[in-house]
Write a protein that holds these residues in place. Structure first.
Motif, PDB file in Angstrom:
ATOM      1  N   ASP A  25     -18.311  -7.909  23.997  1.00 37.94           N
ATOM      2  CA  ASP A  25     -17.589  -9.184  23.995  1.00 37.94           C
ATOM      3  C   ASP A  25     -17.459  -9.738  25.407  1.00 37.94           C
ATOM      4  O   ASP A  25     -17.210  -8.978  26.356  1.00 37.94           O
ATOM      5  CB  ASP A  25     -16.200  -8.996  23.377  1.00 37.94           C
ATOM      6  CG  ASP A  25     -16.275  -8.614  21.906  1.00 37.94           C
ATOM      7  OD1 ASP A  25     -17.021  -9.277  21.168  1.00 37.94           O
ATOM      8  OD2 ASP A  25     -15.599  -7.642  21.501  1.00 37.94           O
ATOM      9  N   GLU A  81     -12.889  -3.700  15.862  1.00 38.13           N
ATOM     10  CA  GLU A  81     -12.482  -2.659  16.821  1.00 38.13           C
ATOM     11  C   GLU A  81     -12.109  -1.394  16.077  1.00 38.13           C
ATOM     12  O   GLU A  81     -11.614  -0.448  16.668  1.00 38.13           O
ATOM     13  CB  GLU A  81     -11.276  -3.116  17.648  1.00 38.13           C
ATOM     14  CG  GLU A  81     -11.265  -4.552  18.081  1.00 38.13           C
ATOM     15  CD  GLU A  81     -12.300  -4.831  19.148  1.00 38.13           C
ATOM     16  OE1 GLU A  81     -12.865  -3.869  19.680  1.00 38.13           O
ATOM     17  OE2 GLU A  81     -12.554  -6.018  19.417  1.00 38.13           O
ATOM     18  N   ASP A 135     -17.473  -6.636  27.760  1.00 41.71           N
ATOM     19  CA  ASP A 135     -16.736  -5.384  27.635  1.00 41.71           C
ATOM     20  C   ASP A 135     -17.582  -4.363  26.863  1.00 41.71           C
ATOM     21  O   ASP A 135     -18.720  -4.670  26.477  1.00 41.71           O
ATOM     22  CB  ASP A 135     -15.373  -5.654  26.976  1.00 41.71           C
ATOM     23  CG  ASP A 135     -15.467  -5.840  25.466  1.00 41.71           C
ATOM     24  OD1 ASP A 135     -16.565  -5.714  24.894  1.00 41.71           O
ATOM     25  OD2 ASP A 135     -14.422  -6.132  24.851  1.00 41.71           O
ATOM     26  N   GLU A 141     -10.782  -2.323  29.281  1.00 42.94           N
ATOM     27  CA  GLU A 141     -11.728  -1.569  28.443  1.00 42.94           C
ATOM     28  C   GLU A 141     -12.926  -1.115  29.275  1.00 42.94           C
ATOM     29  O   GLU A 141     -13.406   0.011  29.139  1.00 42.94           O
ATOM     30  CB  GLU A 141     -12.196  -2.425  27.257  1.00 42.94           C
ATOM     31  CG  GLU A 141     -11.175  -2.515  26.126  1.00 42.94           C
ATOM     32  CD  GLU A 141     -11.724  -3.207  24.883  1.00 42.94           C
ATOM     33  OE1 GLU A 141     -12.760  -3.887  24.990  1.00 42.94           O
ATOM     34  OE2 GLU A 141     -11.091  -3.076  23.819  1.00 42.94           O
ATOM     35  N   HIS A 167     -17.633  -3.474  23.984  1.00 44.54           N
ATOM     36  CA  HIS A 167     -17.989  -3.877  22.620  1.00 44.54           C
ATOM     37  C   HIS A 167     -18.952  -5.048  22.625  1.00 44.54           C
ATOM     38  O   HIS A 167     -19.284  -5.598  21.583  1.00 44.54           O
ATOM     39  CB  HIS A 167     -16.737  -4.250  21.828  1.00 44.54           C
ATOM     40  CG  HIS A 167     -15.701  -3.182  21.812  1.00 44.54           C
ATOM     41  ND1 HIS A 167     -14.504  -3.299  22.475  1.00 44.54           N
ATOM     42  CD2 HIS A 167     -15.689  -1.954  21.249  1.00 44.54           C
ATOM     43  CE1 HIS A 167     -13.801  -2.187  22.308  1.00 44.54           C
ATOM     44  NE2 HIS A 167     -14.492  -1.356  21.571  1.00 44.54           N
ATOM     45  N   HIS A 214      -7.429  -7.412  28.851  1.00 44.23           N
ATOM     46  CA  HIS A 214      -7.804  -6.434  27.821  1.00 44.23           C
ATOM     47  C   HIS A 214      -9.226  -5.923  28.054  1.00 44.23           C
ATOM     48  O   HIS A 214      -9.470  -4.714  28.067  1.00 44.23           O
ATOM     49  CB  HIS A 214      -7.696  -7.075  26.442  1.00 44.23           C
ATOM     50  CG  HIS A 214      -8.007  -6.149  25.301  1.00 44.23           C
ATOM     51  ND1 HIS A 214      -7.030  -5.595  24.516  1.00 44.23           N
ATOM     52  CD2 HIS A 214      -9.179  -5.680  24.838  1.00 44.23           C
ATOM     53  CE1 HIS A 214      -7.589  -4.811  23.602  1.00 44.23           C
ATOM     54  NE2 HIS A 214      -8.899  -4.853  23.776  1.00 44.23           N
TER      55      HIS A 214
END
Ligand SMILES: [Mn+2]
Ligand SMILES: [Mn+2]
Ligand SMILES: [Mn+2]
Ligand SMILES: [Mn+2]
Lengths: 221, 221
Positions: B128, B163, B124, B81, B126, B77
């Motif tokens: 994370d 998100e 990523d 991203e 974000h 994931h």
DNA sequence: ATTATTTATTAGGAATGCCTAATTTTCTAT
DNA sequence: ATAGAAAATTAGGCATTCCTAATAAATAAT
């Protein structure tokens, strides 16, 4: 729209490329690797949803809407194949299976940006044309008649330039149907007959037949 | 392994990060946007398959095997991203939904090559952390929520704990994206809203928003 | 034209994965 | 301790999508 319906539409689209008439349930079942009974069931739903026209015991054709959706799936598939080959260095024997999954990710913006990143390719790594945003397929390139090949060539059968039942029946009887691989062994000098190998069997095609058999040096999606 | 089971494992993994005890059925149901009854049914199957330990009326924990698989999903994931942001130019409010689908494409070689293309990112878009091939999450150090800061603090935005495209889009619109510096001007007493300065502009973030915005006081990680 | 073969459809059933409603267990508050 | 509330589970269904076996239609052979 599930992955399953995606795959039905995609294979109907592919089969339609070299089939004037409606697609038979058995042909589709073979492509999808499912049973004819399952295909009949799904076709009824696709018909209900206006994606195909299915006539009992006859055959199936895509509606304009079904064809538009199918073209979008093939477009996604082939653009992903380009990405996998160009950016990740995968060979054309590897890209298909991954694209098989990636094609189901539905985001027009994603595909458009990928398309741009790749420089708007017109063919995939197998030489197959990439449908445009309008669903139109660029004229098939890389296709030629078997008579234009030379001994040593390995080609994939794409279709026939004749609807003659006799001719098509003969091709079927030797296993020469679209998608099948064919090795050109020799071209006899005195009448230009072509000797080919299909699945470990040798067959001879007359010059007339060879001129009517369309092949390409690339694979299918 | 279906997309459904993927999502169950992924959310169990995420919930486990901030939960010592077993995960409750209702917490999982909320994350998955399904009913508790459906979750119970799936947990029984995951238990049967050795991916979780589920104790009736108590809670659920991932087994080592379940955790390994979940980490791989999260890894996919977040790497996707990164690709969507770095190569296709999507904003952090857009990448999540697309990665939600791409994460289910199971090919270790595909992800490893993407990882290489991207230069082996560790976080990523974000903020994370991206699990490694061994399933280990790099520990995020020195991170706190904006709501935990005090007037006078100068912090760097590291990421968000949501998100939600609406939320992320709003943050982007005020220039609050990862890496950007932010000065905490004041915390309004009556509703705990936080007034911050970003590049010479003042903005007010609600207590809810401040709790979801992750920052750090140090320069680079 | 009638029969045999091939092709396609229907009948009946299994696995997933979701739902609502009813029931059971656990937790909370008196 | 016990009633009431909250959380979790079970019961019973529904939609997908696939399967095998039985039947029906179309096609080919005699
Ligand atoms: Mn596919
Ligand atoms: Mn291809
Ligand atoms: Mn997902
Ligand atoms: Mn993320």
């Amino acid at each position: 729209m599930s992955e399953s319906t995606d795959n039905y539409l995609k294979h109907l689209f592919a089969l339609s490329q070299h089939n004037q008439a409606g697609i038979s349930t058995s042909a589709l079942a073979q492509k999808l690797d499912t049973r004819a009974a399952s295909v009949t069931g799904m076709l009824k739903k696709l018909h209900r949803d206006g994606l195909v026209l299915h006539t009992r015991y006859k055959g199936t054709v895509l509606t304009a809407r079904g064809r538009r959706i199918a073209a979008a799936i093939v477009r996604r598939h082939r653009i992903w194949e380009c990405f996998l080959a160009d950016y990740l260095g995968f060979g054309w024997d590897k890209v298909h299976d991954m694209a098989e999954k990636l094609e189901h990710v539905q985001s027009e913006e994603l595909i458009d940006r990928l398309d741009q990143l790749l420089g708007f390719p017109t063919v995939d790594p197998h030489g197959d044309p990439i449908p445009g945003k309008d669903g139109k397929l660029p004229a098939a390139s890389g296709q030629l008649a078997l008579s234009e090949t030379r001994p040593g060539d390995r080609v994939i059968i794409r279709g026939a330039r004749s609807e003659s039942p006799d001719f098509l029946q003969h091709l079927s009887s030797i296993g020469a149907t679209p998608g099948v691989a064919l090795w050109v062994k020799q071209v006899l000098p005195f009448d230009r007959s072509v000797v080919v190998r299909i699945k470990n069997n040798l067959h001879t095609l007359s010059a007339v037949a060879a001129a009517a058999l369309v092949v390409s040096k690339n694979r299918m999606p």
